[in-house]
Design an enzyme around this catalytic site. Structure first.
Site, PDB file in Angstrom:
ATOM      1  N   HIS A  47      92.909   3.461  -8.909  1.00 17.91           N
ATOM      2  CA  HIS A  47      91.897   4.479  -9.185  1.00 17.91           C
ATOM      3  C   HIS A  47      92.509   5.851  -9.468  1.00 17.91           C
ATOM      4  O   HIS A  47      92.010   6.592 -10.325  1.00 17.91           O
ATOM      5  CB  HIS A  47      90.944   4.571  -7.991  1.00 17.91           C
ATOM      6  N   SER A  80      85.750   8.390 -12.581  1.00 19.66           N
ATOM      7  CA  SER A  80      85.084   8.016 -11.343  1.00 19.66           C
ATOM      8  C   SER A  80      83.681   8.628 -11.266  1.00 19.66           C
ATOM      9  O   SER A  80      82.822   8.302 -12.077  1.00 19.66           O
ATOM     10  CB  SER A  80      85.969   8.449 -10.159  1.00 19.66           C
TER      11      SER A  80
END
Length: 522
Positions: free
Chosen positions: A495, A283
């Site tokens: 995610h 990320s």
């Protein structure tokens, strides 16, 4: 767990934005007291021959010239006002909130054994006597928080903590995993793991030795280092700035890429004697990497391979409801700043403590989807994507003891700017005048992925609401040495599954290690 839980109360997410703990509750437990690594920041800058000390007039991409269209977009964008914008965007999601909020409130009420602990947690914050983040023992005498070095040692490894100083004075902690079971050699190939937003080094070592990515790499023979960006629980310190004052928090992932990453990587190569390493980012750990390579293209030669997990640059297609907050992120950040709330979701905040309390008190007799811990699970799903099959419910209480780990409100605002503009740029200072003063341009300069010339492999999830597959595809198109872009072979992989998915070891970690072996030369 039913899908309706995925539309859990965004209002709780907004509360964690606006209701932060008092300064006495903000964690500074890992404040550095021991001597720093002897490293002169001026030598660091001269090493890269940047000659970029005057950043006010710097343009990252010398070929970039804002088009008239972009200038007009900034000039003519209607300004409704903060409250109007906030109300407008909130109305889009309110209908799905009320039934779920009521259901989860009833869940708490129906478990009276939870209420005393929850009341104590809230009372401590209301009365200003909340813990400072260093409480590691519950009311029952059970250890509830173990810092990264303890997690490493509990898994049978040796741990080291290194403190490094950035050129702008931030003191960062870097953790190291040493495998005592392997034959002693003078040096091993290095893999550096860098966390994403609201996370810390602990996220790579939560879970069993056979599951956590940091441990798998150490058992595979690598010298594993874990970075911590400024502002999280392990890097909340500075040579002269006070973490309880606004000046400390005037940073975003611009500074993480400009200062934090090169500082940590240069320390690792200097300490180990290895002039090259494999970099793995998750990320925001990828976002800062792109920034670093724009600032210091020379560092491409240091990277044997960059592995980007859930990579993020611009986020124009983000599916997460965070997109509804993006249009008012600037006013929200200013309001938070005016009220002394410069830090976003720190450990020790009211919301973080409530999350930990709710999950800590649940026992195995209560079905997970009926437990109060589901409130926190739903918020995670809401932000990152819904994937109950990969959610490690057993591990969740441990995860919530470490995450969120804190960052600046400006960091969130910077991501929101990318959602609004669809561009991967430096932080927008908020006005043409401020941008001109900072950058010499009425709009913030754009980063160029063409400057990332090291080998890159990307891993992405089809159900990732933050690193949307469309955005990842556009990012991949801009990388000149992209070796491969792999979809994790699980249709609802999201995610956070990159860190804690039940089968992330089989779907992602083992294939990634095989790939790293081709470059790391074990």
């Amino acid at each position: 767990m039913r899908w309706s839980f995925a539309s859990c109360p965004l209002i709780l997410f907004l509360i964690c934005l606006g209701i932060q703990s008092s300064s006495s509750a903000r964690s500074n437990v890992f404040k550095t007291k021991n001597k720093l690594n002897p490293w002169n920041p001026d030598k660091f800058l001269s090493y890269f021959q940047t000659k970029r000390r005057n950043t006010n007039r710097e343009n990252i991409n010398p070929k970039y010239s804002p088009s008239q269209h972009n200038l007009m977009k900034y000039k003519n964008k209607p300004q409704k006002g903060f409250l109007t914008d906030l109300l407008s965007n909130s109305l889009d999601i309110i209908p799905s909130l009320i039934p779920t909020v009521m259901q989860q409130v009833r869940t708490v009420i129906n478990q009276p054994e939870i209420l005393p602990s929850l009341a104590r947690t809230i009372t401590k914050h209301v009365m200003g006597s909340a813990r400072k983040g260093d409480s590691r023992v519950s009311s029952a005498g059970k250890e509830i928080f173990k810092p990264t070095p303890v997690l490493i040692e509990d898994a049978g490894f040796h741990a080291e903590s290194h403190h490094v100083l950035t050129p702008d004075g931030y003191i960062l902690t870097v953790h190291r995993i040493i495998n005592p079971d392997l034959p002693h050699v003078q040096s091993r190939p290095v893999v550096f793991l860098q966390h994403g937003i609201l996370c810390s080094s602990s996220d790579w070592v939560i879970g069993h030795r056979s599951k956590a990515f940091g441990f798998l790499l150490a058992d595979a023979g690598y010298d594993v280092w874990l970075g911590n960006f400024r502002g999280n629980i392990y890097s909340r310190n500075h040579t002269h700035l006070d973490p309880d004052k606004e000046d400390f928090w005037q940073f975003s992932w611009d500074e993480m890429g400009q200062f934090d990453l090169p500082t940590m990587l240069f320390h690792v190569t200097r300490y180990t004697g290895q002039n090259k390493l494999v970099y793995v980012g998750h990320s925001m750990g990828t976002t800062a990497f792109w920034v670093m390579m724009n600032r210091y293209p020379e560092m491409n030669s240091m990277i044997q391979l960059m592995v980007g997990m859930a990579p993020v640059a611009a986020a124009a297609h983000m599916y997460s409801p965070i997109k509804y907050i993006a249009p008012v992120a600037g006013p929200v950040e200013r309001v938070l700043s005016m009220t002394g709330q410069y830090e976003f979701w720190p450990r020790g905040s009211l919301f973080a403590d409530i999350s930990e309390t709710l999950c800590q008190e649940v026992d195995g007799r209560v079905r997970r989807n009926e437990s109060v811990c589901a409130i926190t699970e739903n918020i995670i799903f809401l932000i990152a994507g819904f994937d109950a099959p990969q959610m490690n419910f057993t591990l969740l209480p441990e995860i919530l003891r470490h995450t969120p780990a804190g960052t600046s409100a400006r960091t969130l605002q910077h991501f929101a700017q990318g959602v609004n503009s669809g561009r991967f740029t430096m932080f927008d200072q908020g006005s043409e005048k401020a941008n001109l003063q900072k950058y010499g341009s009425p709009v913030p300069p754009e980063y160029s992925l063409s400057r990332v010339t090291c080998p890159v492999v990307l891993y992405w999830g089809l159900n990732d609401w933050l690193a949307h597959p469309t955005d990842v595809a556009e990012l991949a198109d801009g990388l000149p040495r992209l070796l491969a872009s792999y979809q994790v072979p699980f249709p609802t992989f999201n995610h956070l599954d990159f860190l804690w998915g039940k089968t992330a070891d089989l779907l992602l970690y083992h294939p990634a290690i095989k790939l790293i072996n081709q470059f790391g030369k074990i």
